[in-house]
Each structure stands twice: as structure tokens, then as C-alpha cells.
Design a protein around this motif. Structure first.
Motif, PDB file in Angstrom:
ATOM      1  N   ILE A 129       0.847  -1.211   0.000  1.00 49.71           N
ATOM      2  CA  ILE A 129       0.000   0.000   0.000  1.00 49.71           C
ATOM      3  C   ILE A 129       0.880   1.259   0.000  1.00 49.71           C
ATOM      4  N   LYS A 130       1.977   1.220   0.747  1.00 46.81           N
ATOM      5  CA  LYS A 130       2.805   2.440   0.815  1.00 46.81           C
ATOM      6  C   LYS A 130       3.603   2.695  -0.465  1.00 46.81           C
ATOM      7  N   ASP A 131       3.703   1.683  -1.343  1.00 43.06           N
ATOM      8  CA  ASP A 131       4.407   1.869  -2.621  1.00 43.06           C
ATOM      9  C   ASP A 131       3.497   2.446  -3.707  1.00 43.06           C
ATOM     10  N   LEU A 132       2.201   2.530  -3.428  1.00 51.12           N
ATOM     11  CA  LEU A 132       1.258   2.970  -4.473  1.00 51.12           C
ATOM     12  C   LEU A 132       1.348   4.483  -4.698  1.00 51.12           C
ATOM     13  N   PRO A 133       0.975   4.960  -5.907  1.00 48.75           N
ATOM     14  CA  PRO A 133       0.925   6.408  -6.124  1.00 48.75           C
ATOM     15  C   PRO A 133       0.064   7.085  -5.060  1.00 48.75           C
ATOM     16  N   SER A 134       0.516   8.252  -4.602  1.00 45.06           N
ATOM     17  CA  SER A 134      -0.144   8.876  -3.444  1.00 45.06           C
ATOM     18  C   SER A 134      -1.594   9.273  -3.725  1.00 45.06           C
ATOM     19  N   PHE A 135      -1.949   9.467  -5.006  1.00 52.01           N
ATOM     20  CA  PHE A 135      -3.334   9.859  -5.303  1.00 52.01           C
ATOM     21  C   PHE A 135      -4.326   8.751  -4.948  1.00 52.01           C
ATOM     22  N   MET A 136      -3.810   7.528  -4.753  1.00 55.50           N
ATOM     23  CA  MET A 136      -4.712   6.429  -4.402  1.00 55.50           C
ATOM     24  C   MET A 136      -5.066   6.447  -2.918  1.00 55.50           C
ATOM     25  N   ASP A 137      -4.398   7.318  -2.173  1.00 58.79           N
ATOM     26  CA  ASP A 137      -4.737   7.464  -0.770  1.00 58.79           C
ATOM     27  C   ASP A 137      -5.892   8.463  -0.685  1.00 58.79           C
ATOM     28  N   GLU A 138      -7.094   7.929  -0.497  1.00 54.98           N
ATOM     29  CA  GLU A 138      -8.276   8.780  -0.608  1.00 54.98           C
ATOM     30  C   GLU A 138      -8.461   9.718   0.581  1.00 54.98           C
ATOM     31  N   SER A 139      -7.549   9.621   1.552  1.00 55.34           N
ATOM     32  CA  SER A 139      -7.688  10.544   2.689  1.00 55.34           C
ATOM     33  C   SER A 139      -6.947  11.860   2.418  1.00 55.34           C
ATOM     34  N   THR A 140      -6.223  11.972   1.296  1.00 45.48           N
ATOM     35  CA  THR A 140      -5.456  13.207   1.062  1.00 45.48           C
ATOM     36  C   THR A 140      -6.245  14.197   0.194  1.00 45.48           C
ATOM     37  N   ALA A 141      -5.812  15.461   0.254  1.00 44.90           N
ATOM     38  CA  ALA A 141      -6.535  16.527  -0.442  1.00 44.90           C
ATOM     39  C   ALA A 141      -6.400  16.432  -1.960  1.00 44.90           C
ATOM     40  N   ASN A 142      -5.362  15.742  -2.423  1.00 42.84           N
ATOM     41  CA  ASN A 142      -5.126  15.709  -3.867  1.00 42.84           C
ATOM     42  C   ASN A 142      -5.825  14.557  -4.570  1.00 42.84           C
TER      43      ASN A 142
END
Ligand code: UDP
Length: 468
Positions: free
Chosen positions: A180-193
Motif C-alpha cells: 500500500i505504501k508503494d502505491l501512487p499517493s493519489f490512491m490514498d483517498e484521505s489526502t486533499a489531492n
């Protein structure tokens, strides 16, 4: 009369898109005799490019610029805004449509429109004007796959395990276990981006439409670098035409660079020339990422303790508020005795300088390709977007570098860890340092092979051009 080929290259106005798109434009004019390229981006980016190089021309007669106003003419903050992406689409539709139309009216219609990712609407626009289109993907093929399978079955799994950074997933065409931590950060739905994810989703929906104008995806990678990933998405195979980086020193120095930032002077090249081979640490985090004050201090401490000369790019913060005083490094004087700090540099020129022994990099895809093309090993310090995935590929697939490990408690990478990795890469530490340096040279040769006459990227590019 024979119609000379004419291309329109549409680039999203950030440095990481402008550089490879300009290199693509230049490659087109080299590979296609008589080809003309119209390079289209925002007025603001074009103004910065010309201001920083003191010329309004590309330096290449066969490339001309046709900038349009995206509504952000004075304020370059496109990465901050969903609104910017929407405005770029709305105004770009109109402006690029007019360019395509004028080509037709002049009796010199465009042969192909190449657009950078995030701008999928350009394929529909090209279709309306009966012009073939191709998308230009500027991240690894591995990341293309990860996004593709995210939208084809993996999204729920990622969501359900989002709190478990070490949860491991497998993706077709990716020979490494991706956590999970290797995934592109946009896949983290808790972030503003996370709204960016919608643009990626639209991109795949457009590419998969039955009646789509084209399914061609030109990728800034090469077959040997990601042999499985490049063919792993069924109908959406990528065409590896990279790495699109300046071909030689002359090109590094030419006007044909699209810098959106200004060098204060070029003393750093003279300074590098006084240093012995492979002794200098080059530190840069690209055109967007900014390290926290605490992280900067750790970096500074590590560089001082390591004791080798370094060239560190710290961009000026003129447009980021008035907290400059607070940001001043506590040991700046000491640092400047040992190394050089510059606000911007000609990165390819730096990486190809013999004095550079290692690149402390945020692992943006352009920087990654540039390090491979220059044979410089990397100490990876990924910040966001797909940089974590890139750093993983560097460390585990190509083995041309190592990735810094942040502290569990505060997420900061401590000076001891930075120093450990610098020693490993630059002093050929007892673990795998020697191998890393060897691999970097190996990949430099493979880049040369792929891009020379008869190499995979050259052949792929020519085959694509023949289809037009
Ligand atoms: N770059 C440069 N000088 C610098 C810093 C960066 O010329 O001082 C260039 C670098 O060579 C690369 C681009 O800016 O081509 C940055 O793209 P990348 O994908 O590495 O990172 P991003 O800026 O998109 O995060």
C-alpha cells in the motif's frame, strides 16, 4: 505538392511535463524529414521558459510555440488546482481547436496531435477535427499498469487495506510485490489531492471507448527497462520511445530547454569541473516538492557529517509566502564552505558531469530517467505522486540505488540514515554499494542501446510514425 508532416504537441504546464514534451518535439523533427512541430502550453509557462533562456524561439526552426491563456497567466500554481485542470480543459479546447482548424484552412492539416496525460479531452477534440491523436505517458509503464488495474478490480482491495501500509498486492506485469505504501499517493483517498484520481479514471475510460480516436500511448520508457509492464494491459499496450532526455552536452546547453525556473549563475559548472571524478553528491527534489524545515536540517547535517562536496538545489520560495527567514538553514555558512547551494541548475548537464558520484533524488520520473541515462546511482527520497513506486523500481528492480527509510514516529529521515545511504553508494559500502555503481553503468549502456539506430525505442518510434 508533397505535404510535410505537421505535429501538434500539447503539454500540461508543469516542468515535469514540459521537459519530456520538448524532447519529444525535438525527436519528431529529427526522425521525420521536414516535420514541423507546434508546441502548445499555457501563456504563463511559455513566458517563464522564454524569460529564463532569454529567447522567444526554440532554437530549432522546425519547432514553433503557440501558447494559450489557461486563465492563470500571472499565477503559476497549477498543481494546486482542480479548477486549473478544468480551466485548462475549457480554454484549451477552444485554443487547440482553433489551431487545428487553421491548419486545415491553410491546406496544411496536422498529421497527429500528441497530448500529455491529464489532458485526455484532447483526443476527442482531435477526433472532431479528423486528426489522429496519441497520448504521451510520462511515468513508468509499471505505474500505468498499477493505475489500470486499480480501476479494473483493485480499487476495493486498496480501500479496504488503506490503513495497513505493508499490505501487499500483485499487479499483472509488475514482477515486484507492491505494498500500500508503494502505491501512487493519489490512491490514498484521505489526502486533499485525491481529485486527481478522477482525471486518471477519465484517461482510461477515454482510452477504452469503443469509438475512440486512437488507443495509442507513447511512453517515456523503453522495452528493456520494463519488459513485462509495457505489454500488460491488454489492448492498451504502450509504445516505449524513451528515455526522451537531451541527447548530448550540446543539447543540454542549447536554448531548447524549457526551464520554468531561473539559474542565478552558472558558476556551479566551473566548480564541479574542479572536483575529482565521482566525488560530488547532487541533491535535488525536482520542481514541485518542498522539504519541511526539520527535514532540511537533517539533510544539511548529513551532508556536513559526510564531508564530501555537494551541489544542492534549494528553489527560491518567492511565491510561497513570507516565511523565508524561518526557513534559513541554521548551518548555511558551514554548508557553503563544503558545497554549493543553487536555486536551479541545468540538471542533465550536472548529471553528466564526471564529478557527480550520486544523486539524492525525489525520484520524479524525469529525474529517474536522467539518472539512468547518465549512469549516476541514486539515493531515493520519494515525496508523493508515483515517486515511491519509482524509488521501489530503482532499489529492487534495476538496483541502481537505495531508498531512504523514514523514522516511524515522525516520518522524518534522520541524518544518520542519509549518511548511511551516501556511504553505501559513494564509498562502495560493504553491502551492495559496488553492485549499485556497476548497475548504474549497465543501465546507462542499455539506454544508449535503446535510443541508438536500430535500438528498441528508435524502432518503436519509427513504426508508430509509419502508421500515421
Ligand atoms: N530540473 C532541472 N533543474 C533543477 C531541478 C530539476 O533542470 O534544478 C529538471 C529535471 O532535469 C527534470 C525536471 O526538472 O527534467 C523535473 O522533473 P521530475 O519528473 O524529475 O520531477 P517533478 O519536478 O515533476 O517533481
Amino acid at each position: 505538392m508533397v505535404q510535410l508532416p505537421r505535429f501538434l504537441v500539447l503539454a500540461f504546464p508543469v516542468q515535469g511535463c514540459i521537459n519530456p514534451s520538448l524532447n519529444l518535439a525535438k525527436t519528431l523533427t529529427r526522425l521525420v524529414p521536414g516535420a514541423q512541430v507546434t508546441f502548445v502550453t499555457s501563456v504563463h509557462a511559455h513566458r517563464l521558459m522564454t524569460m529564463n533562456k532569454g529567447s522567444s524561439s526554440s532554437g530549432y526552426d522546425s519547432v514553433s510555440f503557440a501558447p494559450f491563456s489557461d486563465g492563470f497567466d500571472d499565477n503559476f500554481t497549477p498543481v494546486n488546482g482542480e479548477r486549473h485542470l478544468e480551466e485548462f480543459r475549457r480554454r484549451g479546447w477552444q485554443a487547440v481547436g482553433e489551431i487545428l482548424e487553421s491548419g486545415r484552412k491553410e491546406g496544411r492539416p496536422y498529421t497527429c496531435l500528441v497530448y500529455t496525460f491529464l489532458l485526455s479531452w484532447a483526443a476527442d477534440l482531435a477526433a472532431e477535427h479528423n486528426v489522429p491523436a496519441a497520448m504521451f505517458w510520462m511515468q513508468p509503464a509499471t505505474v500505468f499498469n498499477i493505475y489500470y488495474y486499480y480501476f479494473h478490480g483493485h480499487r476495493e482491495i486498496v480501500r479496504d487495506n488503506s490503513k495497513n501500509p505493508s499490505f501487499s498486492l500483485s499487479f499483472p506485469g509488475v514482477p515486484l510485490a507492491i505494498t500500500i505504501k508503494d502505491l501512487p499517493s493519489f490512491m490514498d483517498e484521505s489526502t486533499a489531492n485525491t481529485y486527481f484520481i478522477r482525471f486518471y479514471q477519465e484517461m482510461f475510460e477515454d482510452l477504452e471507448k469503443e469509438n475512440t480516436n486512437t488507443k495509442i500511448v507513447l511512453a517515456n520508457t523503453f522495452d528493456e527497462l520494463e519488459p513485462e509492464a509495457i505489454r500488460a494491459t491488454g489492448k492498451l499496450n504502450l509504445i516505449g520511445i524513451g528515455p526522451l532526455v537531451p541527447a548530448d552536452q550540446a543539447e543540454n546547453k542549447s536554448l531548447f530547454q524549457g526551464d520554468l525556473f531561473k539559474e542565478s549563475s552558472r558558476d556551479y559548472i566551473d566548480w564541479l569541473n574542479t572536483k575529482p571524478k565521482t566525488t560530488v553528491v547532487y541533491v535535488s527534489f525536482g520542481s514541485i516538492s518542498v522539504l519541511s524545515k526539520q527535514q532540511m536540517e537533517e539533510m544539511a547535517k548529513a551532508l556536513l557529517e559526510f564531508g564530501r562536496p555537494f551541489l544542492w538545489v534549494i528553489r527560491e520560495k518567492s511565491d510561497q509566502g513570507d516565511d523565508e527567514e524561518d526557513d534559513e538553514l541554521s548551518c548555511r555558512e558551514e554548508l557553503e564552505k563544503l558545497g554549493m547551494i543553487v536555486p536551479w541548475c541545468s540538471q542533465m548537464e550536472v548529471l553528466s558531469n564526471e564529478s557527480i558520484g550520486c544523486f539524492v533524488s525525489h525520484c520524479g520520473w524525469n529525474s529517474t530517467l536522467e539518472s539512468l541515462a547518465s549512469g549516476v546511482p541514486v539515493v531515493g527520497f520519494p515525496q508523493w505522486v508515483e515517486q515511491g513506486t519509482n524509488a521501489k523500481l530503482i532499489e529492487e528492480m534495476w538496483k541502481t540505488g537505495v531508498r531512504l527509510k523514514p523514522n516511524d514516529e515522525d516520518g522524518i529521515v534522520k541524518s544518520e540514515e542519509i549518511k548511511r545511504c551516501l556511504e553505501l553508494v559513494l564509498l562502495g559500502g560493504k553491502e551492495n554499494g559496488v553492485e549499485i555503481v556497476k548497475n548504474a553503468k549497465k543501465w546507462q549502456n542499455l539506454v544508449k542501446e535503446a535510443t541508438r539506430e536500430g535500438g528498441s525505442s528508435k524502432k518503436n518510434f519509427m513504426a508508430f510514425l509509419k502508421t500515421l
